[in-house]
Design a protein around this motif. Sequence first.
Motif, PDB file in Angstrom:
ATOM      1  N   VAL A  61       0.837  -1.210   0.000  1.00 51.09           N
ATOM      2  CA  VAL A  61       0.000   0.000   0.000  1.00 51.09           C
ATOM      3  C   VAL A  61       0.871   1.258   0.000  1.00 51.09           C
ATOM      4  N   VAL A  62       1.966   1.251   0.755  1.00 49.04           N
ATOM      5  CA  VAL A  62       2.864   2.416   0.762  1.00 49.04           C
ATOM      6  C   VAL A  62       3.449   2.636  -0.636  1.00 49.04           C
ATOM      7  N   PHE A  63       3.845   1.544  -1.304  1.00 48.37           N
ATOM      8  CA  PHE A  63       4.366   1.662  -2.670  1.00 48.37           C
ATOM      9  C   PHE A  63       3.301   2.234  -3.609  1.00 48.37           C
ATOM     10  N   TRP A  64       2.073   1.789  -3.445  1.00 49.68           N
ATOM     11  CA  TRP A  64       0.962   2.309  -4.257  1.00 49.68           C
ATOM     12  C   TRP A  64       0.822   3.811  -4.069  1.00 49.68           C
ATOM     13  N   PHE A  65       0.852   4.284  -2.830  1.00 52.39           N
ATOM     14  CA  PHE A  65       0.692   5.708  -2.571  1.00 52.39           C
ATOM     15  C   PHE A  65       1.901   6.511  -3.054  1.00 52.39           C
ATOM     16  N   LYS A  66       3.104   5.916  -2.992  1.00 45.58           N
ATOM     17  CA  LYS A  66       4.275   6.606  -3.529  1.00 45.58           C
ATOM     18  C   LYS A  66       4.168   6.760  -5.042  1.00 45.58           C
ATOM     19  N   VAL A  67       3.648   5.739  -5.700  1.00 45.80           N
ATOM     20  CA  VAL A  67       3.402   5.846  -7.145  1.00 45.80           C
ATOM     21  C   VAL A  67       2.410   6.971  -7.427  1.00 45.80           C
ATOM     22  N   ASN A  68       1.375   7.088  -6.595  1.00 45.70           N
ATOM     23  CA  ASN A  68       0.410   8.175  -6.755  1.00 45.70           C
ATOM     24  C   ASN A  68       1.073   9.541  -6.562  1.00 45.70           C
ATOM     25  N   ASP A  69       1.970   9.657  -5.579  1.00 50.79           N
ATOM     26  CA  ASP A  69       2.684  10.924  -5.376  1.00 50.79           C
ATOM     27  C   ASP A  69       3.478  11.310  -6.617  1.00 50.79           C
ATOM     28  N   TYR A  70       4.201  10.329  -7.172  1.00 48.72           N
ATOM     29  CA  TYR A  70       5.004  10.606  -8.369  1.00 48.72           C
ATOM     30  C   TYR A  70       4.109  10.955  -9.551  1.00 48.72           C
ATOM     31  N   ALA A  71       3.009  10.224  -9.705  1.00 48.49           N
ATOM     32  CA  ALA A  71       2.090  10.493 -10.812  1.00 48.49           C
ATOM     33  C   ALA A  71       1.474  11.878 -10.683  1.00 48.49           C
ATOM     34  N   ALA A  72       1.117  12.279  -9.459  1.00 47.77           N
ATOM     35  CA  ALA A  72       0.544  13.615  -9.259  1.00 47.77           C
ATOM     36  C   ALA A  72       1.565  14.698  -9.570  1.00 47.77           C
ATOM     37  N   ALA A  73       2.827  14.479  -9.206  1.00 50.17           N
ATOM     38  CA  ALA A  73       3.868  15.459  -9.508  1.00 50.17           C
ATOM     39  C   ALA A  73       4.063  15.607 -11.016  1.00 50.17           C
ATOM     40  N   MET A  74       4.038  14.487 -11.740  1.00 47.79           N
ATOM     41  CA  MET A  74       4.182  14.553 -13.190  1.00 47.79           C
ATOM     42  C   MET A  74       2.960  15.222 -13.836  1.00 47.79           C
ATOM     43  N   ALA A  75       1.782  14.917 -13.320  1.00 42.05           N
ATOM     44  CA  ALA A  75       0.569  15.528 -13.868  1.00 42.05           C
ATOM     45  C   ALA A  75       0.527  17.025 -13.593  1.00 42.05           C
ATOM     46  N   ALA A  76       1.028  17.461 -12.433  1.00 37.19           N
ATOM     47  CA  ALA A  76       1.041  18.883 -12.109  1.00 37.19           C
ATOM     48  C   ALA A  76       1.942  19.669 -13.058  1.00 37.19           C
ATOM     49  N   PHE A  94      -4.870   2.857  -9.609  1.00 31.95           N
ATOM     50  CA  PHE A  94      -6.072   2.414  -8.897  1.00 31.95           C
ATOM     51  C   PHE A  94      -6.713   1.226  -9.615  1.00 31.95           C
ATOM     52  N   LEU A  95      -6.822   1.307 -10.944  1.00 35.02           N
ATOM     53  CA  LEU A  95      -7.409   0.207 -11.710  1.00 35.02           C
ATOM     54  C   LEU A  95      -6.550  -1.048 -11.597  1.00 35.02           C
ATOM     55  N   ALA A  96      -5.222  -0.883 -11.628  1.00 34.76           N
ATOM     56  CA  ALA A  96      -4.328  -2.040 -11.527  1.00 34.76           C
ATOM     57  C   ALA A  96      -4.470  -2.725 -10.173  1.00 34.76           C
ATOM     58  N   MET A  97      -4.530  -1.960  -9.104  1.00 36.83           N
ATOM     59  CA  MET A  97      -4.672  -2.560  -7.774  1.00 36.83           C
ATOM     60  C   MET A  97      -6.058  -3.179  -7.593  1.00 36.83           C
ATOM     61  N   THR A  98      -7.080  -2.586  -8.215  1.00 37.53           N
ATOM     62  CA  THR A  98      -8.421  -3.178  -8.137  1.00 37.53           C
ATOM     63  C   THR A  98      -8.458  -4.533  -8.840  1.00 37.53           C
ATOM     64  N   LEU A  99      -7.844  -4.607 -10.005  1.00 40.37           N
ATOM     65  CA  LEU A  99      -7.796  -5.882 -10.728  1.00 40.37           C
ATOM     66  C   LEU A  99      -6.976  -6.911  -9.954  1.00 40.37           C
ATOM     67  N   LEU A 100      -5.873  -6.466  -9.342  1.00 42.88           N
ATOM     68  CA  LEU A 100      -5.067  -7.397  -8.554  1.00 42.88           C
ATOM     69  C   LEU A 100      -5.849  -7.929  -7.366  1.00 42.88           C
ATOM     70  N   GLY A 101      -6.523  -7.042  -6.633  1.00 45.71           N
ATOM     71  CA  GLY A 101      -7.313  -7.490  -5.488  1.00 45.71           C
ATOM     72  C   GLY A 101      -8.457  -8.394  -5.902  1.00 45.71           C
ATOM     73  N   GLY A 102      -9.154  -8.049  -7.009  1.00 45.59           N
ATOM     74  CA  GLY A 102     -10.238  -8.903  -7.488  1.00 45.59           C
ATOM     75  C   GLY A 102      -9.743 -10.271  -7.905  1.00 45.59           C
ATOM     76  N   TRP A 103      -8.584 -10.330  -8.566  1.00 47.20           N
ATOM     77  CA  TRP A 103      -8.037 -11.627  -8.972  1.00 47.20           C
ATOM     78  C   TRP A 103      -7.660 -12.471  -7.763  1.00 47.20           C
ATOM     79  N   MET A 104      -7.103 -11.855  -6.729  1.00 43.38           N
ATOM     80  CA  MET A 104      -6.708 -12.604  -5.533  1.00 43.38           C
ATOM     81  C   MET A 104      -7.927 -13.225  -4.864  1.00 43.38           C
TER      82      MET A 104
END
Length: 392
Positions: A321-336, A350-360
């Motif tokens: 989850v921490v890695f997921w949020f760090k990816v979001n931080d980097y993505a937000a910085a690039m989008a800004a 978000f879509l990738a983690m949803t698919l991963l959780g659903g598959w599990m």
Amino acid sequence: MVLPLIDRYMARLMWRPLALCLVLAAMLLLLDRLRRLLNLVVDLHGPVRLVWTMLANTIPGYLSYGLTIGLLLTVLLTIRRLALQAELDVLRASGVSYFRLLRMPFVFAAGLALANLAIVGWVQPHARFANQHLEFELRAGAFGAAVHAREFVAVAQGAMMSADAIAPDRHGLIGIFLRAERPGKPRITVAARSAVVFASPDGNSLVLRLRQGTLVSEAPGGGAPRTLSFDSHDLRVPLPTTAAFRSRGTGRYQELTLSELFGKLRDGAPASVRAPVRAELHFRLAEVAAMLVLPLLALGLGVPPKRSTSALGLFLAVPVVVFWFKVNDYAAAMAAKGRIDAAVALWTPFLAMTLLGGWMVYRLDRTPGGQPIGGLEAGAALLRRGWRALRR
């Protein structure tokens, strides 16, 4: 409306770990912040009470992280407990699917997501701005300067003072030396046996009540200095005029509420403003929506292999989850910066983690003996056997 027995049982199992995880997560995060605030206030000679005010303003931000981590660990520990005590096998044999078992965790997740939306959408921006304002005033000297023995301290604009010792009652100074010099004004040098410092009634200056000393005044254009010996003398030292602090959200879109971010997009802001505003908006919404995916990830990581008490999933949950949020931080910085569209940058993880959780969960529910992290469990078991052989 009476909840089914399974939902009431899940709720009873979840609320205590949730409260404990929230408290522990908030305390651990606040302790690290407390150390930094203490260093900041001590370095700038601010009052200790300011630490607690600034710490209170950081609670909403850390509470948002605490809700996320607390929900993840609560669902994971609850599912793990059911699995280790064979209750999960009983529920499965009774025809209860894993998706049915997640009904109450999703209810908890929805409630916490609404609370998190209120925090990151409206409470945290105001708290963040209040902290920035306090830090500005602290650096500008609005809270005054602390005088330490045998150290020169700037008590006001153009005024330096030192004291040999602090009085035992902490209200006076012993062995005073002060020099005040302002453009176009006489330069004043004072040496006194003791002094008491307090604010003037109008709050625009400091009053130094000096006792048993000598004052030397030197005119700006030169000439003979004037000397005055006194038993008691009040000396006014004007406080510096500090610039007004910026308004909330000026150049910092993290201080704007969700409604204000939507308003900027509706008002037709220029492209240089729209990119960071959209990045901040999608970042907050993705952060809140992530809580609805956590029960899927927690279930997939919380069920250990059969006849095993392995806690590998528990150790993997928080880093994932921490890695997921760090990816979001980097993505937000690039989008800004306008390098990538904000919606694509923030909602793709978000879509990738949803698919991963659903598959599990699907693998657990539909594959007999299926374990999503079975390969990692086998690798960890191999490493343990190798370590034991190495020790022998």
